[in-house]
Design a protein around this motif. Structure first.
Motif, PDB file in Angstrom:
ATOM      1  N   PRO A 201       2.060  19.805  -1.108  1.00  9.83           N
ATOM      2  CA  PRO A 201       2.437  21.125  -1.626  1.00  9.83           C
ATOM      3  C   PRO A 201       1.256  22.084  -1.567  1.00  9.83           C
ATOM      4  CG  PRO A 201       2.151  19.569  -3.421  1.00  9.83           C
ATOM      5  CD  PRO A 201       2.091  18.767  -2.152  1.00  9.83           C
ATOM      6  N   GLY A 202       1.556  23.377  -1.546  1.00 10.95           N
ATOM      7  CA  GLY A 202       0.506  24.375  -1.496  1.00 10.95           C
ATOM      8  C   GLY A 202      -0.292  24.458  -2.779  1.00 10.95           C
ATOM      9  N   THR A 203       0.344  24.114  -3.899  1.00  8.82           N
ATOM     10  CA  THR A 203      -0.363  24.103  -5.176  1.00  8.82           C
ATOM     11  C   THR A 203      -1.057  22.759  -5.357  1.00  8.82           C
ATOM     12  OG1 THR A 203       1.660  23.329  -6.257  1.00  8.82           O
ATOM     13  CG2 THR A 203       1.271  25.694  -6.225  1.00  8.82           C
ATOM     14  N   GLY A 204      -2.040  22.694  -6.242  1.00 14.54           N
ATOM     15  CA  GLY A 204      -2.758  21.457  -6.485  1.00 14.54           C
ATOM     16  C   GLY A 204      -1.853  20.394  -7.097  1.00 14.54           C
ATOM     17  N   SER A 205      -2.050  19.153  -6.690  1.00 14.19           N
ATOM     18  CA  SER A 205      -1.266  18.052  -7.229  1.00 14.19           C
ATOM     19  C   SER A 205      -2.054  16.764  -7.100  1.00 14.19           C
ATOM     20  CB  SER A 205       0.083  17.919  -6.494  1.00 14.19           C
ATOM     21  OG  SER A 205      -0.108  17.353  -5.206  1.00 14.19           O
ATOM     22  N   VAL A 206      -1.501  15.698  -7.682  1.00 16.84           N
ATOM     23  CA  VAL A 206      -2.157  14.399  -7.621  1.00 16.84           C
ATOM     24  C   VAL A 206      -2.241  13.885  -6.188  1.00 16.84           C
ATOM     25  CG1 VAL A 206      -0.048  13.046  -7.940  1.00 16.84           C
ATOM     26  CG2 VAL A 206      -2.240  12.136  -8.761  1.00 16.84           C
ATOM     27  N   LEU A 207      -1.403  14.409  -5.283  1.00 19.55           N
ATOM     28  CA  LEU A 207      -1.431  13.991  -3.883  1.00 19.55           C
ATOM     29  C   LEU A 207      -2.754  14.359  -3.203  1.00 19.55           C
ATOM     30  CD1 LEU A 207       2.177  14.980  -2.725  1.00 19.55           C
ATOM     31  CD2 LEU A 207       1.375  12.765  -3.560  1.00 19.55           C
ATOM     32  N   ASP A 208      -3.465  15.317  -3.774  1.00 20.74           N
ATOM     33  CA  ASP A 208      -4.722  15.756  -3.165  1.00 20.74           C
ATOM     34  C   ASP A 208      -5.779  14.657  -3.145  1.00 20.74           C
ATOM     35  OD1 ASP A 208      -3.677  18.277  -2.713  1.00 20.74           O
ATOM     36  OD2 ASP A 208      -4.385  19.074  -4.628  1.00 20.74           O
ATOM     37  N   VAL A 209      -5.651  13.658  -4.020  1.00 19.97           N
ATOM     38  CA  VAL A 209      -6.655  12.584  -4.077  1.00 19.97           C
ATOM     39  C   VAL A 209      -6.214  11.366  -3.272  1.00 19.97           C
ATOM     40  CG1 VAL A 209      -7.428  13.355  -6.338  1.00 19.97           C
ATOM     41  CG2 VAL A 209      -5.696  11.554  -6.199  1.00 19.97           C
ATOM     42  N   MET A 210      -5.101  11.479  -2.551  1.00 16.44           N
ATOM     43  CA  MET A 210      -4.550  10.331  -1.832  1.00 16.44           C
ATOM     44  C   MET A 210      -4.761  10.395  -0.325  1.00 16.44           C
ATOM     45  SD  MET A 210      -0.975   9.643  -3.884  1.00 16.44           S
ATOM     46  CE  MET A 210      -0.975   9.346  -5.657  1.00 16.44           C
ATOM     47  N   GLY A 211      -5.574  11.338   0.137  1.00 17.24           N
ATOM     48  CA  GLY A 211      -5.854  11.411   1.559  1.00 17.24           C
ATOM     49  C   GLY A 211      -4.891  12.303   2.308  1.00 17.24           C
ATOM     50  N   PRO A 212      -5.086  12.440   3.622  1.00 22.20           N
ATOM     51  CA  PRO A 212      -4.226  13.287   4.454  1.00 22.20           C
ATOM     52  C   PRO A 212      -2.890  12.592   4.760  1.00 22.20           C
ATOM     53  CG  PRO A 212      -5.856  12.207   5.820  1.00 22.20           C
ATOM     54  CD  PRO A 212      -6.184  11.818   4.399  1.00 22.20           C
ATOM     55  N   TRP A 213      -1.978  13.367   5.365  1.00 25.10           N
ATOM     56  CA  TRP A 213      -0.717  12.796   5.835  1.00 25.10           C
ATOM     57  C   TRP A 213      -1.025  11.939   7.070  1.00 25.10           C
ATOM     58  CZ3 TRP A 213       2.334  12.397  10.130  1.00 25.10           C
ATOM     59  CH2 TRP A 213       3.664  12.042   9.919  1.00 25.10           C
ATOM     60  N   PRO A 214      -0.369  10.761   7.245  1.00 26.11           N
ATOM     61  CA  PRO A 214       0.691  10.191   6.409  1.00 26.11           C
ATOM     62  C   PRO A 214       0.176   9.237   5.337  1.00 26.11           C
ATOM     63  CG  PRO A 214       0.487   8.896   8.389  1.00 26.11           C
ATOM     64  CD  PRO A 214      -0.551   9.990   8.503  1.00 26.11           C
ATOM     65  N   TRP A 215      -1.162   9.152   5.212  1.00 28.68           N
ATOM     66  CA  TRP A 215      -1.710   8.148   4.295  1.00 28.68           C
ATOM     67  C   TRP A 215      -1.328   8.420   2.853  1.00 28.68           C
ATOM     68  CZ3 TRP A 215      -2.639   4.281   7.117  1.00 28.68           C
ATOM     69  CH2 TRP A 215      -3.155   4.441   8.407  1.00 28.68           C
ATOM     70  N   TYR A 216      -1.263   9.703   2.484  1.00 29.18           N
ATOM     71  CA  TYR A 216      -0.924   9.962   1.076  1.00 29.18           C
ATOM     72  C   TYR A 216       0.505   9.514   0.756  1.00 29.18           C
ATOM     73  CZ  TYR A 216       1.904  14.184   2.042  1.00 29.18           C
ATOM     74  OH  TYR A 216       2.890  15.056   2.463  1.00 29.18           O
ATOM     75  N   VAL A 217       1.392   9.538   1.752  1.00 27.43           N
ATOM     76  CA  VAL A 217       2.762   9.062   1.521  1.00 27.43           C
ATOM     77  C   VAL A 217       2.760   7.557   1.262  1.00 27.43           C
ATOM     78  CG1 VAL A 217       5.073   8.841   2.502  1.00 27.43           C
ATOM     79  CG2 VAL A 217       3.719  10.900   2.948  1.00 27.43           C
ATOM     80  N   LEU A 218       1.979   6.820   2.049  1.00 28.24           N
ATOM     81  CA  LEU A 218       1.896   5.375   1.854  1.00 28.24           C
ATOM     82  C   LEU A 218       1.230   5.028   0.531  1.00 28.24           C
ATOM     83  CD1 LEU A 218       0.818   4.339   5.473  1.00 28.24           C
ATOM     84  CD2 LEU A 218       3.121   4.294   4.472  1.00 28.24           C
ATOM     85  N   VAL A 219       0.154   5.740   0.196  1.00 28.66           N
ATOM     86  CA  VAL A 219      -0.521   5.497  -1.084  1.00 28.66           C
ATOM     87  C   VAL A 219       0.411   5.806  -2.242  1.00 28.66           C
ATOM     88  CG1 VAL A 219      -2.417   6.228  -2.578  1.00 28.66           C
ATOM     89  CG2 VAL A 219      -2.822   5.892  -0.134  1.00 28.66           C
ATOM     90  N   GLU A 220       1.127   6.919  -2.139  1.00 26.27           N
ATOM     91  CA  GLU A 220       2.073   7.290  -3.196  1.00 26.27           C
ATOM     92  C   GLU A 220       3.141   6.220  -3.364  1.00 26.27           C
ATOM     93  OE1 GLU A 220       4.761  11.142  -4.536  1.00 26.27           O
ATOM     94  OE2 GLU A 220       4.462  10.741  -2.406  1.00 26.27           O
ATOM     95  N   ALA A 221       3.638   5.687  -2.244  1.00 23.96           N
ATOM     96  CA  ALA A 221       4.661   4.642  -2.323  1.00 23.96           C
ATOM     97  C   ALA A 221       4.130   3.404  -3.036  1.00 23.96           C
ATOM     98  CB  ALA A 221       5.143   4.283  -0.923  1.00 23.96           C
ATOM     99  N   LEU A 222       2.899   3.009  -2.718  1.00 23.84           N
ATOM    100  CA  LEU A 222       2.306   1.841  -3.376  1.00 23.84           C
ATOM    101  C   LEU A 222       2.085   2.093  -4.860  1.00 23.84           C
ATOM    102  CD1 LEU A 222      -0.301   0.745  -0.667  1.00 23.84           C
ATOM    103  CD2 LEU A 222       1.864  -0.388  -1.261  1.00 23.84           C
ATOM    104  N   VAL A 223       1.641   3.295  -5.192  1.00 25.23           N
ATOM    105  CA  VAL A 223       1.432   3.643  -6.609  1.00 25.23           C
ATOM    106  C   VAL A 223       2.752   3.598  -7.367  1.00 25.23           C
ATOM    107  CG1 VAL A 223       0.782   5.516  -8.175  1.00 25.23           C
ATOM    108  CG2 VAL A 223      -0.658   4.981  -6.201  1.00 25.23           C
TER     109      VAL A 223
END
Length: 252
Positions: A201-223
């Motif tokens: 998202p354009g606004t700050g979120s917890v995804l900002d600490v999970m790396g770039p796409w697509p890695w943040y999607v995989l990290v989010e799934a594991l979390v």
């Protein structure tokens, strides 16, 4: 009037703290309401009339609020393919909340529990809201939806005493994967970003600490998988303990 000078929502500004305060008050109140409704129910007899009546009234209140905000996004000047379609997970979660409150059914509750107590709470704490501040429709729609979803999960779990199990965990994971795959494919074809599956998202979120796409999607799934397991385990640990004597006799 808006609570910020520019009239735009600002995370952890006055209107955000007001929403979080209302969230805490609502949680406490709904827990008390739900526990009072347990009094009329004999152990093992299911839910009584008060709980079912309140659940249906709450479900209708969610429908009333959400239909109004959904219709607003379809009006001329408001419609946009990247934000007006009900494809965000919270757009699905409010429907499951309605189903859980109306039926007090286990499958509906499972989705409300897992989605409401993790992803919707994240939305309250790190809101991806790039719109008008209170009392704008963007603010009211965003926080109204997230609050009512989380309150539903809190009421059903700590109020009425509904509990998730590992079967519910697996069901919620399967439904969430199905939503993610379908939404990702739609995003690719339509050039949208529902669920923030294709970019952050354009606004700050917890995804900002999970790396770039697509890695943040995989990290989010594991979390999410780990987090959901952690909020399932406390409810199942006690039941296993109670069954252990019987299990021991069977092994003997």
């Amino acid at each position: 009037m808006p609570l910020t000078v520019a009239g735009r929502f600002a995370a952890y500004g006055p209107s955000h703290w007001a929403a979080l305060g209302l969230f805490a008050i609502g949680c406490a109140g709904l827990v008390l309401v739900g526990r009072a409704q347990r009094v009329e129910t004999e152990p093992g007899a299911g839910f009584g009339g008060q709980a079912r009546g309140f659940g249906k009234a709450y479900a209708l209140a969610i429908v009333y609020v959400m239909i109004g905000t959904q219709v607003h996004t379809l009006l001329p000047g408001e419609w946009r393919i990247g934000g007006s379609l009900p494809l965000q997970l919270c757009d699905v979660a409010w429907l499951t909340s309605v189903g859980a409150l109306w039926t007090l059914g286990r499958r509906w509750f499972a989705l409300t529990y897992y989605w409401g107590l993790t992803l919707s709470v994240q939305g309250l704490l790190t809101p991806a809201l790039n719109g008008a501040d209170y009392p704008g429709i963007d603010y009211l729609g965003f926080f109204g939806m997230h609050l009512m979803i989380v309150w539903s999960a809190v009421y059903l779990t700590w109020g009425l005493g509904m509990r998730p199990g590992w079967g519910d965990y697996g069901f919620a994971v399967a439904v969430t994967v199905a939503w993610a795959v379908g939404t990702f494919v739609f995003n690719l074809g339509a050039g949208t970003n529902y669920g923030y599956l294709n970019e952050k998202p354009g606004t700050g979120s917890v995804l900002d600490v999970m790396g770039p796409w697509p890695w943040y999607v995989l990290v989010e799934a594991l979390v999410i998988l780990l987090g959901w397991a952690l909020i399932t385990w406390p409810w199942t640990r006690g039941s296993r303990t109670r069954r252990s004597p019987e299990a021991s006799r069977q092994r003997l």
